[in-house]
Scaffold this motif. Structure first.
Motif, PDB file in Angstrom:
ATOM      1  N   UNK A  99       2.528   6.672  -6.857  1.00 21.43           N
ATOM      2  CA  UNK A  99       1.558   7.594  -7.444  1.00 21.43           C
ATOM      3  C   UNK A  99       2.002   9.040  -7.244  1.00 21.43           C
ATOM      4  N   UNK A 131       6.031  13.046 -13.762  1.00 18.60           N
ATOM      5  CA  UNK A 131       5.495  12.934 -15.122  1.00 18.60           C
ATOM      6  C   UNK A 131       4.233  13.770 -15.281  1.00 18.60           C
ATOM      7  N   UNK A 132       3.407  13.730 -14.278  1.00 14.74           N
ATOM      8  CA  UNK A 132       2.230  14.578 -14.293  1.00 14.74           C
ATOM      9  C   UNK A 132       1.022  13.913 -14.899  1.00 14.74           C
ATOM     10  N   UNK A 133      -0.144  14.483 -14.655  1.00 18.42           N
ATOM     11  CA  UNK A 133      -1.388  13.891 -15.139  1.00 18.42           C
ATOM     12  C   UNK A 133      -1.480  13.909 -16.658  1.00 18.42           C
ATOM     13  N   UNK A 134      -2.423  13.126 -17.122  1.00 16.82           N
ATOM     14  CA  UNK A 134      -2.700  13.022 -18.553  1.00 16.82           C
ATOM     15  C   UNK A 134      -3.124  14.387 -19.110  1.00 16.82           C
ATOM     16  N   UNK A 135      -2.564  14.727 -20.316  1.00 14.32           N
ATOM     17  CA  UNK A 135      -2.986  15.973 -20.961  1.00 14.32           C
ATOM     18  C   UNK A 135      -3.692  15.635 -22.255  1.00 14.32           C
ATOM     19  N   UNK A 149       2.617   1.818  -3.386  1.00 16.25           N
ATOM     20  CA  UNK A 149       1.745   2.311  -4.448  1.00 16.25           C
ATOM     21  C   UNK A 149       1.442   3.798  -4.245  1.00 16.25           C
ATOM     22  N   UNK A 198       4.870   9.736  -9.565  1.00 14.26           N
ATOM     23  CA  UNK A 198       4.375   9.855 -10.931  1.00 14.26           C
ATOM     24  C   UNK A 198       3.731  11.220 -11.157  1.00 14.26           C
ATOM     25  N   UNK A 199       2.940  11.623 -10.189  1.00 13.10           N
ATOM     26  CA  UNK A 199       2.220  12.896 -10.324  1.00 13.10           C
ATOM     27  C   UNK A 199       3.192  14.063 -10.435  1.00 13.10           C
ATOM     28  N   UNK A 237       0.836  -1.205   0.000  1.00 12.47           N
ATOM     29  CA  UNK A 237       0.000   0.000   0.000  1.00 12.47           C
ATOM     30  C   UNK A 237       0.872   1.257   0.000  1.00 12.47           C
TER      31      UNK A 237
END
Ligand code: HEM
Ligand code: SF4
Ligand code: SF4
Ligand code: SF4
Lengths: 256, 201
Positions: A239, A246-250, A235, A242-243, A232
């Motif tokens: 996350x 790389x950042x959220x999806x655009x 993960x 990653x945020x 846990x």
């Protein structure tokens, strides 16, 4: 899988050779713990009740073994919770009802028990029993008496010294000095809190050889339990990284 | 106003929140059993109350999991060449420069996630019922205890990934589990193959 080791660990030393099978210990335990009588039928042996029960925290096991001089030799062993250092029951208990006392015994908080009956599956000695409300019931090394400065009821009543209570290390060296070469439980499961002094083979007395906690319980305790927390945490950390990295999806127009 | 497309039906949204709520409740109480967290068990009036909540929460979770199969199971079994390509570019999650192939209603990551939840969910539910009702069979109890805890590992890893991808990692996705609808233009951009199949493209 060692549980927190206690210094000055106490123990009950059983010397089966000195036991006369009077069962005063059974009666004393029942009387102190206010346990009801159990109705049994004669099944061809003096052992009574036939097994540990929610109203019988200790029993004298009557082993009948043939010998050269006699058709039978009667060997008495007091059977009760072993108060293991590596206690399978405590390891698996999901409620925290089973706990270690300051003297190193394994006692329990009846109110906390959820009656899942997992403890008996993890006990190498088939000790825990369950009462009418499905709550755990077993020897607690007379925790209430010991904290009040008294001896366990069974020990106190034993007329021959077959049951002794005291400092574990002292009991072991005393027994060895008296010529008992085998101390059952000295090393098993990192050391039992109920130990047995033998001159014969413990097997003759029906003692379990190489008691172990079921391997699935050991596996669960060593790997699965920590993995659930680290999994846990891992993960959540991944996350977050990653945020940030790389950042959220655009949305890209050319994706159409 | 822009034309809207419905991606999730009302019963799907309702069931999703029952499934998610019961699952998270079970995970929290499950952790509290594993590590004897009294701060959690005291919320339920003690560990016996928590056991009751965990057990009946398990019933809700099991029924909800079964019901969810009518929404996702068929989609989760179908994969094509674009799905393979999706894995090669890691769904676009590791770099914003790669070209992600066109997707249908669900991407293969979501489909495999669903299959993992169904698999681990069935395992954790069956073993849970065995822990609950087969207490007098010691070897069954030991097996159920092991299975319950292995399946739990799948949940503690898969569920937070799913939550992250459904919220922070993909802005705008969360509203699909609130209103269930999205503008047609957005649907065409994000789910072209689904829109084509529906005759909207
Ligand atoms: C997402 C679903 C679930 C999760 C995450 C989960 C998690 C856990 C965990 C971690 C434990 C403690 C394990 C241990 O210490 O041995 C546990 C115990 C238990 N679980 Fe579950 N579980 C889930 C579903 C279920 C279901 C569906 C049932 C059945 C109705 C169930 C019944 C039990 C039982 C009977 C126990 C033993 C303790 C008790 O009696 O409450 N669980 N669960
Ligand atoms: S003998 Fe069984 S019940 Fe007693 S401490 Fe050992 S594992 Fe627990
Ligand atoms: S039956 Fe009670 S004491 Fe035994 S493991 Fe379950 S909660 Fe613990
Ligand atoms: S120590 Fe106490 S509880 Fe245990 S067998 Fe003796 S009298 Fe009974």
């Amino acid at each position: 899988m060692a549980n927190d080791t206690t210094k000055n660990r106490k123990a009950i030393l059983v010397t089966p050779e000195a036991c006369i099978g009077c069962r005063a210990c059974q009666v004393a335990c029942k009387s102190w713990n206010q346990l009801p009588a159990i109705k049994t039928t004669n099944n061809g042996t003096y052992q009574n009740p036939p097994d540990l029960a929610s109203a019988a925290f200790n029993i004298i096991q009557y082993n009948e073994v043939p010998s050269q001089e006699n058709p039978v030799r009667w060997l008495f062993v007091s059977r009760r919770c072993m108060h293991c250092e590596d206690a399978g029951c405590m390891t698996i208990c999901p409620s925290g009802a089973l706990y270690r006392t300051a003297e190193g015994a394994v006692a329990y908080d009846r109110d906390k028990c959820i009656g899942c009956k997992l403890c008996v599956t993890a006990c190498p000695f088939d000790v825990p029993r369950y009462d009418a409300e499905n709550k755990v019931a077993k020897c607690n090394l007379c925790d209430d008496r010991i904290t009040a400065g008294m001896q366990p009821a069974c020990v106190k009543t034993c007329p021959t010294g077959a049951l002794k209570y005291g400092d574990r290390d002292e009991l072991i060296s005393l027994a060895k000095k008296d010529g008992f070469n085998t101390i059952y439980g000295e090393k098993d499961l990192s050391g039992l809190g109920t130990i047995f002094a033998f001159k014969d083979e413990p097997k003759l007395y029906g003692m379990k050889e190489n008691p172990t906690i079921p391997s699935s319980v050991v596996f669960w305790h060593t790997y699965l339990k920590p993995l659930s927390l680290f999994g846990l945490g891992g993960v959540v950390a991944a996350a977050a990284i990653h945020y940030l990295a790389i950042g959220p999806h655009k949305e890209k127009e050319e994706e159409v | 106003m822009a034309e809207m497309v419905r991606k999730s039906s009302v019963d799907e949204i309702l069931n999703h929140w029952i499934l998610a709520g019961s699952c998270i409740l079970l995970m929290i109480t499950g952790f509290a059993f594993l590590f004897h967290w009294e701060a959690v068990s005291s919320v339920f009036g003690g560990v016996n109350g928590m056991k009751t909540v965990h057990n009946y929460g398990g019933v809700v979770f099991s029924l909800s999991l079964l019901y969810s199969m009518r929404h996702y199971f068929k989609d989760a079994l179908e994969y094509d060449a674009d799905d393979v390509q999706w894995f090669k570019v890691a769904g676009g999650y590791l770099s914003h420069k790669v070209t992600v192939p066109p997707m249908g209603k669900y991407n293969p990551g979501q489909k495999l996630y669903y299959l993992a939840i169904v698999g681990a969910g069935i395992a954790i539910a069956l073993s849970g019922f065995a822990l609950w009702f087969m207490k007098d069979n010691a070897s069954m109890l030991l097996l159920a205890h092991l299975v319950h805890n292995i399946a739990f590992i799948v949940f503690v890893i898969a569920v937070p990934v799913h939550v992250y991808l459904g919220t922070l990692a993909n802005p705008g996705t969360f509203k699909l589990m609130v209103s269930g609808t999205l503008p047609l233009s957005e649907a065409k951009r994000r789910y072209p193959k689904w829109m084509k199949a529906a005759g909207k493209m």
